[in-house]
Structure formats: structure tokens, C-alpha cells
Enzyme design. Sequence first.
Site, mmCIF file in Angstrom:
data_model
loop_
_atom_site.group_PDB
_atom_site.id
_atom_site.type_symbol
_atom_site.label_atom_id
_atom_site.label_comp_id
_atom_site.label_asym_id
_atom_site.label_seq_id
_atom_site.Cartn_x
_atom_site.Cartn_y
_atom_site.Cartn_z
ATOM 1 N N GLU A 33 4.678 65.773 57.145
ATOM 2 C CA GLU A 33 4.677 64.699 56.140
ATOM 3 C C GLU A 33 4.191 65.268 54.811
ATOM 4 O O GLU A 33 3.129 65.875 54.757
ATOM 5 C CB GLU A 33 3.788 63.540 56.595
ATOM 6 C CG GLU A 33 3.564 62.447 55.558
ATOM 7 C CD GLU A 33 4.852 61.869 54.988
ATOM 8 O OE1 GLU A 33 5.679 61.360 55.753
ATOM 9 O OE2 GLU A 33 5.042 61.947 53.747
ATOM 10 N N HIS A 446 6.901 21.156 72.594
ATOM 11 C CA HIS A 446 6.836 20.148 71.537
ATOM 12 C C HIS A 446 5.391 19.957 71.119
ATOM 13 O O HIS A 446 4.520 19.868 71.984
ATOM 14 C CB HIS A 446 7.395 18.820 72.048
ATOM 15 C CG HIS A 446 7.293 17.724 71.041
ATOM 16 N ND1 HIS A 446 8.116 17.672 69.933
ATOM 17 C CD2 HIS A 446 6.445 16.662 70.954
ATOM 18 C CE1 HIS A 446 7.784 16.603 69.221
ATOM 19 N NE2 HIS A 446 6.776 15.980 69.813
HETATM 20 C C1 LIG Z 1 9.076 46.879 48.599
HETATM 21 C C2 LIG Z 1 9.725 47.123 49.934
HETATM 22 C C3 LIG Z 1 9.581 46.193 50.935
HETATM 23 C C4 LIG Z 1 10.170 46.405 52.172
HETATM 24 N N1 LIG Z 1 10.006 45.457 53.121
HETATM 25 C C5 LIG Z 1 10.578 45.630 54.326
HETATM 26 C C6 LIG Z 1 10.388 44.671 55.332
HETATM 27 O O1 LIG Z 1 9.696 43.665 55.142
HETATM 28 N N2 LIG Z 1 10.970 44.886 56.534
HETATM 29 C C7 LIG Z 1 11.738 45.994 56.778
HETATM 30 O O2 LIG Z 1 12.256 46.137 57.885
HETATM 31 N N3 LIG Z 1 11.933 46.924 55.828
HETATM 32 C C8 LIG Z 1 11.369 46.777 54.617
HETATM 33 N N4 LIG Z 1 11.524 47.742 53.669
HETATM 34 C C9 LIG Z 1 12.349 48.930 54.002
HETATM 35 C C10 LIG Z 1 11.541 49.936 54.835
HETATM 36 O O3 LIG Z 1 10.387 50.302 54.143
HETATM 37 C C11 LIG Z 1 12.392 51.164 55.134
HETATM 38 O O4 LIG Z 1 13.604 50.762 55.730
HETATM 39 C C12 LIG Z 1 11.674 52.106 56.094
HETATM 40 O O5 LIG Z 1 10.449 52.544 55.549
HETATM 41 C C13 LIG Z 1 12.551 53.325 56.416
HETATM 42 O O6 LIG Z 1 11.879 54.151 57.306
HETATM 43 P P1 LIG Z 1 12.172 55.709 57.390
HETATM 44 O O7 LIG Z 1 11.286 56.225 58.478
HETATM 45 O O8 LIG Z 1 13.614 55.964 57.486
HETATM 46 O O9 LIG Z 1 11.719 56.326 55.982
HETATM 47 P P2 LIG Z 1 10.444 56.163 55.052
HETATM 48 O O10 LIG Z 1 9.580 55.049 55.446
HETATM 49 O O11 LIG Z 1 10.954 56.190 53.663
HETATM 50 O O12 LIG Z 1 9.610 57.484 55.347
HETATM 51 C C14 LIG Z 1 10.070 58.750 55.010
HETATM 52 C C15 LIG Z 1 8.888 59.701 54.979
HETATM 53 O O13 LIG Z 1 9.376 61.029 54.884
HETATM 54 C C16 LIG Z 1 8.545 61.781 54.025
HETATM 55 N N5 LIG Z 1 9.321 62.934 53.552
HETATM 56 C C17 LIG Z 1 10.475 62.922 52.826
HETATM 57 N N6 LIG Z 1 10.925 64.195 52.629
HETATM 58 C C18 LIG Z 1 10.031 64.986 53.255
HETATM 59 C C19 LIG Z 1 9.955 66.408 53.416
HETATM 60 N N7 LIG Z 1 10.891 67.233 52.949
HETATM 61 N N8 LIG Z 1 8.892 66.908 54.093
HETATM 62 C C20 LIG Z 1 7.941 66.080 54.607
HETATM 63 N N9 LIG Z 1 7.969 64.744 54.487
HETATM 64 C C21 LIG Z 1 9.011 64.216 53.823
HETATM 65 C C22 LIG Z 1 8.206 60.772 52.937
HETATM 66 O O14 LIG Z 1 7.064 61.184 52.218
HETATM 67 C C23 LIG Z 1 7.982 59.514 53.763
HETATM 68 O O15 LIG Z 1 6.649 59.416 54.177
HETATM 69 C C24 LIG Z 1 10.925 47.578 52.423
HETATM 70 C C25 LIG Z 1 11.056 48.539 51.420
HETATM 71 C C26 LIG Z 1 10.465 48.324 50.186
HETATM 72 C C27 LIG Z 1 10.606 49.373 49.139
#
Ligand SMILES: Cc1cc2nc3c(=O)[nH]c(=O)nc-3n(C[C@H](O)[C@H](O)[C@H](O)COP(=O)(O)OP(=O)(O)OC[C@H]3O[C@@H](n4cnc5c(N)ncnc54)[C@H](O)[C@@H]3O)c2cc1C
Length: 467
Positions: A33, A446
Site C-alpha cells: 500500500e 409489524h
Molecule cells: C466520496 C465517495 C463516496 C463513496 N461512497 C461509496 C459508498 O457509499 N458505497 C460504495 O460501495 N462505494 C462508494 N464509493 C466507491 C468506493 O470507494 C470504491 O468503489 C472502492 O473504494 C474501490 O475499491 P478498490 O479496492 O478497487 O480501490 P481503492 O479503494 O481506490 O483502493 C486502492 C488502493 O490502492 C493503493 N494503490 C494504488 N496504486 C498503488 C501502487 N502502485 N502501490 C501501492 N498501492 C497502490 C491506493 O493508495 C489505494 O489505497 C465512494 C467513493 C467516493 C469517492
Amino acid sequence: MEQFDLIVIGSGPGGYVGAIRAAQLGLKTAVVEKDKTYGGTCLNVGCIPSKALLESSEHYQAAIHDLSAHGVKLSKVELDLKTMQARKDQVVKQNTDGIAFLFKKNKITPFKGLGKILAAGKVEVTAEDGSKQTLETKNIVIATGSVPVELPFLKYDEKRIVSNTGALALADVPRTMVVVGGGVIGLELGSVWQRLGSQVTVIEYADRLGGPMDQDCMKVLKKSLEREGMKFMMSTKVTASKVVGDGVEVTYEALADGKVATEKTDVVLVATGRKPFSTGLGLDELGVAKDKQGRIVTDKHYKTNVPGIYAIGDVITGPMLAHKAEDEGVAIAEILAGRAGHVNYETVPGIIYTHPEIASVGITEEQAKEQGIAINVGKFPFLANGRARAKGYSEGFVKIIADQKTDRLLGAHMVGAGVSELIHEVVVCMEFGGSSEDLARSFHAHPTLSEAVREAALAVEKRARQM
Ligand SMILES: Cc1cc2nc3c(=O)[nH]c(=O)nc-3n(C[C@H](O)[C@H](O)[C@H](O)COP(=O)(O)OP(=O)(O)OC[C@H]3O[C@@H](n4cnc5c(N)ncnc54)[C@H](O)[C@@H]3O)c2cc1C
């Protein structure tokens, strides 16, 4: 050198859940991370902080507008934004610390630093101080998520022109806020600041809010937000911006007649969408295929075109949702452990956590029409639900969509207080291939809001009893 079975790059909901499931199944697992805390967008600048602020701002609004109707009179209601933000930060910390605990508990080795794939089986980690180490593994899962799209004429400074990150951390309530984009993030964060006292104007390019979501539900939400004072400019595109003094002048154009106007505002929240993030991973050198939108291309088993490299979550195709990423994390872990990992994309719920909330699963009436599917629709209003009336929030309805021939459940769309919890009984029923009859014949205690789901299911065959 230590050899892992699996290295997951990224600790968001896709990455951390996938890593935990892999460790449970006996795979020697590491997570890389780049950020200071675990949990990705969701825990740090997405789902969790937004819901913390939505909850707090809803209490504030209820104290001002709703409690007197219950006979609770408050002489003075004051906003303490510093405490509200500190509480949100604490909620985030509890959650991100929780991931560190879960990694330890499941014997997952975390590495802090930027992950770069040197070759299949080799991940280089560059720590904040520039030191590098190379890790070896049988499999790599990319779970690097997404980042907000930046418009060339609205560059983020995270103070006056903000993405979700800045919008969640404002130290003062802006007098005015322009939200560019009427999707989930724009409506949720716009709601927070509108409730806390900002005059919020949403500028939306399309002639509808919420993209493909059920438009009956959206109409109820829009009307409710307008009643609270939120303004909407539909079919309008923002074309330029200029920082003027301590505000921003936004130029926009009406699509209908090309009329151009400007509006000065304290803060602009740009919520026009998110894009997959894979910068710095070395994918081009490796020849990992991406599509036109920059998403990593995988097959149905999350395999990229390079053997040993997989991808899940926001960085691949599909809805950008935390629970979608989580389930893909579980599926890939199970596949790599020799099991039959699988995600049913037909039952991914989508929710807008505004007030009223919108919750959706499966196809809409519009989509059924486009796809030529004959359906029956049952609808039940919360106005006819005793519990909703007792709570004092009786706006909205539940809509159930069933196949006309087989009665199989194809979708549900709800708008109202608390529907983010109600949707899941339909999700489970759909997962089991259930029918509207199954929902209609199941006990619903209910008085509960859930009775509206049962009544809507009964209404599919025109036998709702409470209206
Ligand atoms: C304001 C907001 C509200 C949201 N609300 C909701 C909600 O209520 N419900 C819902 O289902 N979804 C919600 N989402 C969407 C949700 O946050 C994302 O769909 C979800 O976080 C995606 O998960 P992920 O694991 O694919 O990636 P992410 O959560 O984006 O995590 C990716 C991680 O990879 C790390 N990373 C990237 N490149 C590298 C690298 N080269 N080396 C090491 N680490 C790296 C990043 O630092 C990050 O920590 C919301 C998004 C936003 C912006």
C-alpha cells in the site's frame, strides 16, 4: 528470499478483503500500500467519511427542522463543525486501524510503499524514503482502485476547487457551493453542505440525475432536495472557471440554447466521475492490456493477458462500488486457492445515501423495455406504511419488478428513509432466483419499514392490502 503465494497491490476494499480471504484459505499473502493508512478510497476519502458526515449533518438538520414535530423543543441549535470533522476523522481512524489489526490477525504481511510489477512474480516496493526492495510471489493481484477525474478548466486546489477529498475536509461551511455533476458523490456531498448551511447548486450535463437509476426514485429525491433549498441546473455544461479573490467564477452553458452565464461561488465540488488508477505499476512495460477508458482488461476470472497477474475492483470494468470490489477480492482469492470463485453482477445493489435514500438492484423498467423483457411492476408508498408514519418520514416508495411470465424477481428500486437497509432482502431473494410471490409470502414483522417491500411484492399481482 521470502516467497509469497499472493501479493495484492492496494489495500482498498478489493485488496484487503481479497488478501484476508486468501490468507483464510492458507495462501501466504502480502499487501503493498502506497498511502499512510490502509483501506483505500473507501475508508479514507470515500464511503466511510462521507457516511459519517451525512449522519452528523442529518442530526443537525433534524434538530433544526424535525424534532419540534415530535414535541422536542430546542431553544438553540448550533453547529460545531470542528467536532463534526473530528468525529469523522475518528470514525475513519477506527476503520483504517481495523484493517491493520485484521492483517496481523490473518498473518498477512503488509509493505508500505509504491508497488511496481517488474515481471510476473516480481514486485518492487519503493518506500517513502526512496529505499527499494523486491518481493517474489506466485501470483499478483492489482487492486489499485480509482481517482477522481480532473477537468482541465477546474484544476483541484482542494480548498476552493475540490474533489471528494477536499469536500470531506472543509474547515468552514461555504456560503455557496457549486457541485459539478449530479451523480451519487455530488448528491451525497452536496447534501452534507446544504444541510450545514451552504446554498448548493448542482450543474448537470444530462437532463436527468443519477445516470441509469430509476427516474421515479430520482424525481422524489430531487423534489426533496429542492425543498431543502438545493438548486439544479440540468442540461448545462461548465466550460471555464477563474479563481477570483476567495471564490471561484464558474462559466456554464445551457445545452438547449447555448446561452452562457457565470456564477461566483465560494467552493466548487467537481464530481464528474472517477477513472481507474494504475500509474506507476509498470503495466505498459509488461504489456498488460487496458481498454480505452484505461481499465485493466481481464477475463471472467480476473486474469489479465499476462500470466500470473490478475486485477479486481475499480481498476477493472463494472460499477465503481466497494462491495463489488470486495466480492471480486473474495472470488480471486478463492480461484487462486483452487476453488470456484464467482461474482453475480446481476445482484450488485447501488445506493445513494441522501435523505431520502435511493436503493436499487437489478434492472429498471426502462432497461426492461430496452431489452424487450415483459414485466409486472408492484409499487407501494411509505405514506401507507404505519412505521414510516410513526417515524415521521413517509416520503417515497418501494417498486418491485418481476418477470411477467415466470414472476422471477428482476429488480427493486426504492426511495425513502432507511431503504439502504431494506434493499438487501430483495438482493438475497434474487440471489436464490426467487419470485415476487416468495417475498409476498414471507413474514415481515409489524410495524416495520420492510412491510413496504412485502406490500410492493404483493402489488406485483395487484393484491397489496394496505392501500
Ligand atoms: C466520496 C465517495 C463516496 C463513496 N461512497 C461509496 C459508498 O457509499 N458505497 C460504495 O460501495 N462505494 C462508494 N464509493 C466507491 C468506493 O470507494 C470504491 O468503489 C472502492 O473504494 C474501490 O475499491 P478498490 O479496492 O478497487 O480501490 P481503492 O479503494 O481506490 O483502493 C486502492 C488502493 O490502492 C493503493 N494503490 C494504488 N496504486 C498503488 C501502487 N502502485 N502501490 C501501492 N498501492 C497502490 C491506493 O493508495 C489505494 O489505497 C465512494 C467513493 C467516493 C469517492
